[in-house]
Design an enzyme around this catalytic site. Structure first.
Site, short mmCIF file in Angstrom:
data_model
loop_
_atom_site.label_atom_id
_atom_site.label_comp_id
_atom_site.label_asym_id
_atom_site.label_seq_id
_atom_site.Cartn_x
_atom_site.Cartn_y
_atom_site.Cartn_z
N THR A 31 11.91 -14.42 -9.95
CA THR A 31 11.95 -14.20 -8.49
C THR A 31 11.03 -15.24 -7.85
OG1 THR A 31 10.28 -12.46 -8.73
CG2 THR A 31 12.57 -11.77 -8.51
N LYS A 53 9.16 -12.33 -16.72
CA LYS A 53 9.01 -12.79 -15.34
C LYS A 53 7.95 -11.95 -14.62
CE LYS A 53 10.62 -11.33 -11.99
NZ LYS A 53 10.11 -10.38 -10.91
N THR A 67 4.92 -3.62 -14.31
CA THR A 67 4.38 -4.90 -13.92
C THR A 67 5.37 -6.04 -13.86
OG1 THR A 67 3.95 -5.28 -16.23
CG2 THR A 67 2.19 -4.35 -14.99
N GLU A 89 1.49 -14.59 -7.92
CA GLU A 89 1.84 -15.12 -6.60
C GLU A 89 0.62 -15.78 -5.95
OE1 GLU A 89 5.66 -12.43 -5.33
OE2 GLU A 89 3.67 -11.75 -4.74
N ASN A 117 3.64 -13.06 0.52
CA ASN A 117 3.95 -11.65 0.71
C ASN A 117 4.04 -11.23 2.16
OD1 ASN A 117 4.30 -10.48 -1.97
ND2 ASN A 117 2.32 -11.45 -2.29
N THR A 167 11.91 -12.53 4.53
CA THR A 167 12.53 -13.27 5.62
C THR A 167 12.70 -14.75 5.29
OG1 THR A 167 10.31 -13.32 6.57
CG2 THR A 167 11.84 -11.72 7.46
#
Lengths: 413, 413
Positions: free
Chosen positions: B159, B185, B196, B282, B408, B413
């Site tokens: 992702t 991933k 997780t 991230e 995040n 969007t």
């Protein structure tokens, strides 16, 4: 219960003072030096109730103040420094906290055991005791019962707070006007479990130690313990309320309408101060209020509400005004509280409108523009209904922003 | 145990495939469309062991895959889509997950009950089933046992991951070469408690279901359950290992050197993949390894290590290369694990050197420049010794950065 302007000097018989003594660095010429020492005194011996951090690592002033409260005897004063937490400072830290109390007692002509001590700021650095001991008599000499003195006192307990947090409430008990005033500070390491911040409340109510204690404990659960800025539970946090009886009301010593009125007023003030702390959370641009209704019991409602306010993903989505409501449900799911996902309703509301996202566990189509209108506001409410009972709880949190990262990436330097 | 290049097609008898079928948007002309459907097949019936999210809100594919595993019968395939989590999608979501399994079974000529299903991506949006059902036969038609096919499969489960995560290990058991391959991933909603991420492992080992299960459970505790990116526990996460027995080793059906060798290899691979997930957290720029030694018991050591990797304040300080070690001690303090603060030693080490900050609970003076050299590196180890026993644990986390907030805040969007 109406919150009024005011602070720790609003009730009768309390004097306060706050000044820059040199613990914090002076930022620039021409800028007022940041206040870093606060003293609060009751003119009459005051009964005290307090709650302290649940962190296993307790700062030295917390260890000292716990002893003071454990004496179950009246107290006279509170001394607080900002800019240094005196936490993780070893044996020397405890000696320093005791010396702060002793120096304050000496300047005021009271006993050291009657002085609560608190510190807030960076962890792990010894207090500059020469600065502190020189500053205490200076700050004590400026004590006054004025609103300005209360303001200076509230200003001196700030760290990364961007504004001073204080307020007061007033009620009538037994024909006498009773006032409660308070000040608080945040604004990082803020997380449920009374491990969150400093708050000091004063009241001229005549109330027994036992009833004051009950009133505070009951209020803390649904005020300071329901806020979260970053999920980190601090080593220093302290809420204390001092009651000196100078209002002259019949002593509140048992359950009844007087106690109920006092509890309601105290809780209104605590909730107000707790929300101010979250609104001023480090880097925060938005206040999030999470209301969980229809829960089987209040403990589950509290855990669910707190889990949502603590989720980094929910907080980042709020910052981005992204109606990513699935993260709300996910945060409920890992809260540990029991609930049936198939019964969940979720709605976002704000002054910008309202948008329903889930009903009976089924996602609803929604208008993204409408959701954006709702989430753009500086106060957003997340309403969750579990359709599983009558219990409810409210928690408050803030968004996770670039500034939170900036502030905490460079805090010490 | 040496980690080798490789992946899910490294062991004998596994074919894989991954492609863009249209769940994810195509970013721009000229840019390769992001892969979003992965299929993994065992040529022989495979015993399976799996662990699933502990989140009370479980995504539909998790509910389905739990049923598949509960049958205690061999499985043949795994189908995974990325770009949509099929979570919080109500009754329709479960129907969609089942249809994914059925469509894959049909394309492969196996039973639907032999197909594990997983999804990852945005929560609360129904899967575009026309796209999924059109895509599955297409992806199945490209199945191959090549490294390239394994790579495509690993790519299709990503992702926000910035790189593909796969590896393999090899050992000899009963004179036969046995291989384990895996892909994983992340990279948000990553937090201990097997909640997780996705990880799929394949092996040609001959091993009983019971022993495979024991090997996986023991490994997960100290690998995937010891990583944290953001403290959020996802609705979808799944680790599964498929063993098809084609290596021809004597079946591992009891404790002994063969089982020990298999466990060591599996755990080396899981730890490697878990660390890759954190390194690619991230927005992460740094990997933090927290080692807790000298604990009274291993559970306490795990809780303490995880609490440090999860603290937003520690993570932000790491981002800022700020040696704010007091936050480490504070995070230990609110972990809930018992320890004596007076016995704590804390040291930061990295390729840039090492700096000791606390010994026997007393802070040590340290050189800020030296600390900066240590913390500037992309891998930093926090070493904690409690001097209270022999137990130890290691947890892995990453820093909290501006990019985490950006990713995040605008994810949907």
């Amino acid at each position: 219960m109406d919150i009024m302007p005011g602070g720790v000097t609003s009730p009768k018989g309390f004097r306060a003072s706050g000044a820059h003594i040199g613990i914090k660095a002076v930022k620039a010429e021409g800028v007022a030096p940041p206040k870093d020492l606060a003293v609060l005194v009751s003119d009459a011996p005051a009964v005290v109730a307090a709650a302290f951090t649940t962190n296993r690592v307790k700062a030295a002033p917390v260890l000292w103040s716990q002893r003071v409260v454990a004496r179950q005897a009246p107290v006279r004063a509170v001394v607080v420094n900002s800019g240094n937490a005196n936490a993780c400072t070893g044996d020397r830290g405890l000696e320093d906290a005791i010396r702060m109390g002793e120096a304050t007692a000496e300047a005021l002509g009271v006993e050291a055991e009657e002085v609560l001590v608190a510190s807030t700021g960076v962890i792990g650095v010894p207090l500059p005791m020469d600065v502190v001991l020189r500053g205490i008599p200076q700050v004590c000499s400026a004590l006054a019962a004025t609103p300005e003195a209360g303001e200076a006192c509230a200003e001196a307990i700030r760290t990364t707070d961007t504004f001073t947090k204080q307020a007061a409430v007033r009620m009538e008990i037994g024909g006498q006007v009773v006032t409660i005033g308070g000040m608080a500070k945040g604004s990082g390491m803020i997380h449920p479990n009374m491990a969150t911040m400093l708050a000091f409340l004063t009241t001229d109510a005549a109330i027994s130690r036992e009833m004051l204690n009950r009133a505070l404990k009951a209020s803390v659960i649904d005020s300071y313990n329901m806020i979260s800025v970053d999920g980190d539970t601090s080593t220093n946090d302290t809420v204390a309320v001092l009651a000196n009886g100078l209002a002259g009301n019949p002593v509140i010593a048992e359950d009844g309408p007087d106690f109920a009125a006092f509890c309601a007023a105290l809780h209104a003030l605590n909730t107000h101060l707790a929300k101010l702390i979250v609104r001023d959370g480090e880097g925060a641009t938005k206040l999030m209020e999470v209301v969980v209704r229809g829960a089987a019991d209040v403990d589950a409602a509290r855990r669910l509400a707190r889990s949502v306010t603590t989720s980094n993903l929910v907080k980042a989505a709020l910052f981005g005004a992204d109606a990513n409501w699935g993260r709300v449900l996910a945060a409920m799911g890992y809260s540990g509280a029991p609930f049936d996902p198939a019964g969940v309703h979720i709605r976002f509301t704000s002054p910008g409108g309202s948008v329903t996202l889930m009903e009976d566990g089924e996602p609803l189509p929604f208008d993204e523009d409408q959701a954006l209108q709702v989430l753009r506001e500086s106060e957003v409410r997340v309403e969750i209904d579990l359709a599983d009972g009558d219990a409810q709880a409210i928690a408050w949190g803030c968004d996770l922003t670039y500034d939170y990262v900036r502030i905490n990436g460079e805090y010490r330097t």
